[in-house]
Design a protein around this motif. Structure first.
Motif, PDB file in Angstrom:
ATOM      1  N   SER A 169      -1.412  45.863  -3.582  1.00 43.23           N
ATOM      2  CA  SER A 169      -2.798  45.770  -4.007  1.00 43.23           C
ATOM      3  C   SER A 169      -3.499  45.116  -3.865  1.00 43.23           C
TER       4      SER A 169
ATOM      5  N   THR B 195      -4.793  49.768  -3.587  1.00 43.53           N
ATOM      6  CA  THR B 195      -3.371  49.775  -2.409  1.00 43.53           C
ATOM      7  C   THR B 195      -4.376  50.314  -1.772  1.00 43.53           C
TER       8      THR B 195
ATOM      9  N   ILE C 184       2.729  55.515  -3.310  1.00 39.73           N
ATOM     10  CA  ILE C 184       3.016  54.272  -4.224  1.00 39.73           C
ATOM     11  C   ILE C 184       4.271  55.463  -5.553  1.00 39.73           C
TER      12      ILE C 184
ATOM     13  N   TYR D  58       6.904  48.462  -5.637  1.00 38.38           N
ATOM     14  CA  TYR D  58       6.256  49.494  -6.825  1.00 38.38           C
ATOM     15  C   TYR D  58       7.226  49.642  -7.858  1.00 38.38           C
TER      16      TYR D  58
END
Length: 269
Positions: free
Chosen positions: A2, A8, A14, A33
């Protein structure tokens, strides 16, 4: 990966766990994540020894690369299933022993690609390259790796904690055999694979929990006999196929009594 605005990288999922990011969490990294952390914690709950296990495997990587570079004269490494950069990366260990060592990393996750390009920098004497490729695409890996590696000279093929992501239907033995065929005599296969026959019930439950949370390939655990098959036709180095902490441990090193993986190193005659 990120940016500060919360965006992202393109192609990055994610919402589901990814093996490289789960592994990163177990190693104490921050490149993961919520979905990865949840899967990693579910795995720890099912098999509390997994964190110790992955760290023992990482220590095995460092020992074997150092051994091959310093004692076996290997100057080239093809590391497939690289994962996210952490301590004791293959090129760092190899080039500490042999500054001119050349390393090609292969992975197929966008976050790994981004970090590898930023962080896996060679020293001036050697070379480091990164390929975005799937392990099953052996022809692409070999073709692109040949831009950095000389396949007329011995190569160490590193397949550490990656083959469990290749189901039996995709012929993992054929994939390994195809890669080994492309290497000259005097090359080495370095392999580590999660075990189905160590802490059996805990590993089975851990695998079930993690697989439920993965969007990509599901894990297939294998036993020692099945993992030993990957070395068919090669000359296994002592001590053979053992748990990672048992492979030529450093004198006086503290290591766990049991690690849920089998590993080995073999030379192509």
């Amino acid at each position: 990966m990120s940016d500060q605005a919360g965006n992202t990288a393109p192609g990055l999922d994610i919402q589901h766990a990814h093996p490289a990011r789960v592994y990163n969490y177990w190693l104490g990294g921050k490149d993961n994540y919520p979905a990865d952390r949840e899967a990693a914690e579910q795995a720890i709950a099912a098999n509390p020894g997994i964190v110790t296990d992955v760290r023992a495997n990482r220590a095995f990587l460092a020992r074997v690369v150092r051994y091959l570079a310093a004692e076996r004269g290997i100057r080239q490494f093809l590391d497939i299933g690289t994962g996210l950069p952490t301590a004791s990366n293959t090129h760092e260990v190899a080039q500490a022993a042999v500054p001119a060592a050349r390393v090609v990393y292969v992975d197929n996750d966008p976050i790994v690609l981004t970090h590898a390009r930023a962080l896996l920098a060679s020293n001036p004497e050697g070379a480091t390259a990164y390929l975005d490729a799937d392990l099953r695409d052996t022809s692409a890996i070999l073709r692109e790796a040949a831009q950095t590696l000389d396949f007329m000279q011995p190569v160490a093929l590193m397949l550490l904690i990656i083959l469990h992501l290749i189901p039996d239907a995709d012929d993992p033995y054929g994939i390994v055999a195809a890669l080994v065929r492309a290497l000259p005599a005097g090359s080495y296969l370095v392999l580590a694979h999660p075990a189905s026959d160590i802490r059996t019930a805990k590993m089975a439950e851990m695998t079930r929990r993690v697989n439920e949370r993965m969007s990509g390939p599901k894990a297939t655990m294998r036993d020692r006999a099945a993992i030993t098959r990957f070395f068919d036709g090669l000359d296994l180095l002592e001590p053979g196929v053992v748990q990672p902490q048992q492979w030529r441990p450093d004198p006086g090193a503290l290591s766990p009594p049991q690690v849920t993986a089998w590993c080995g190193v073999a030379r192509k005659p």
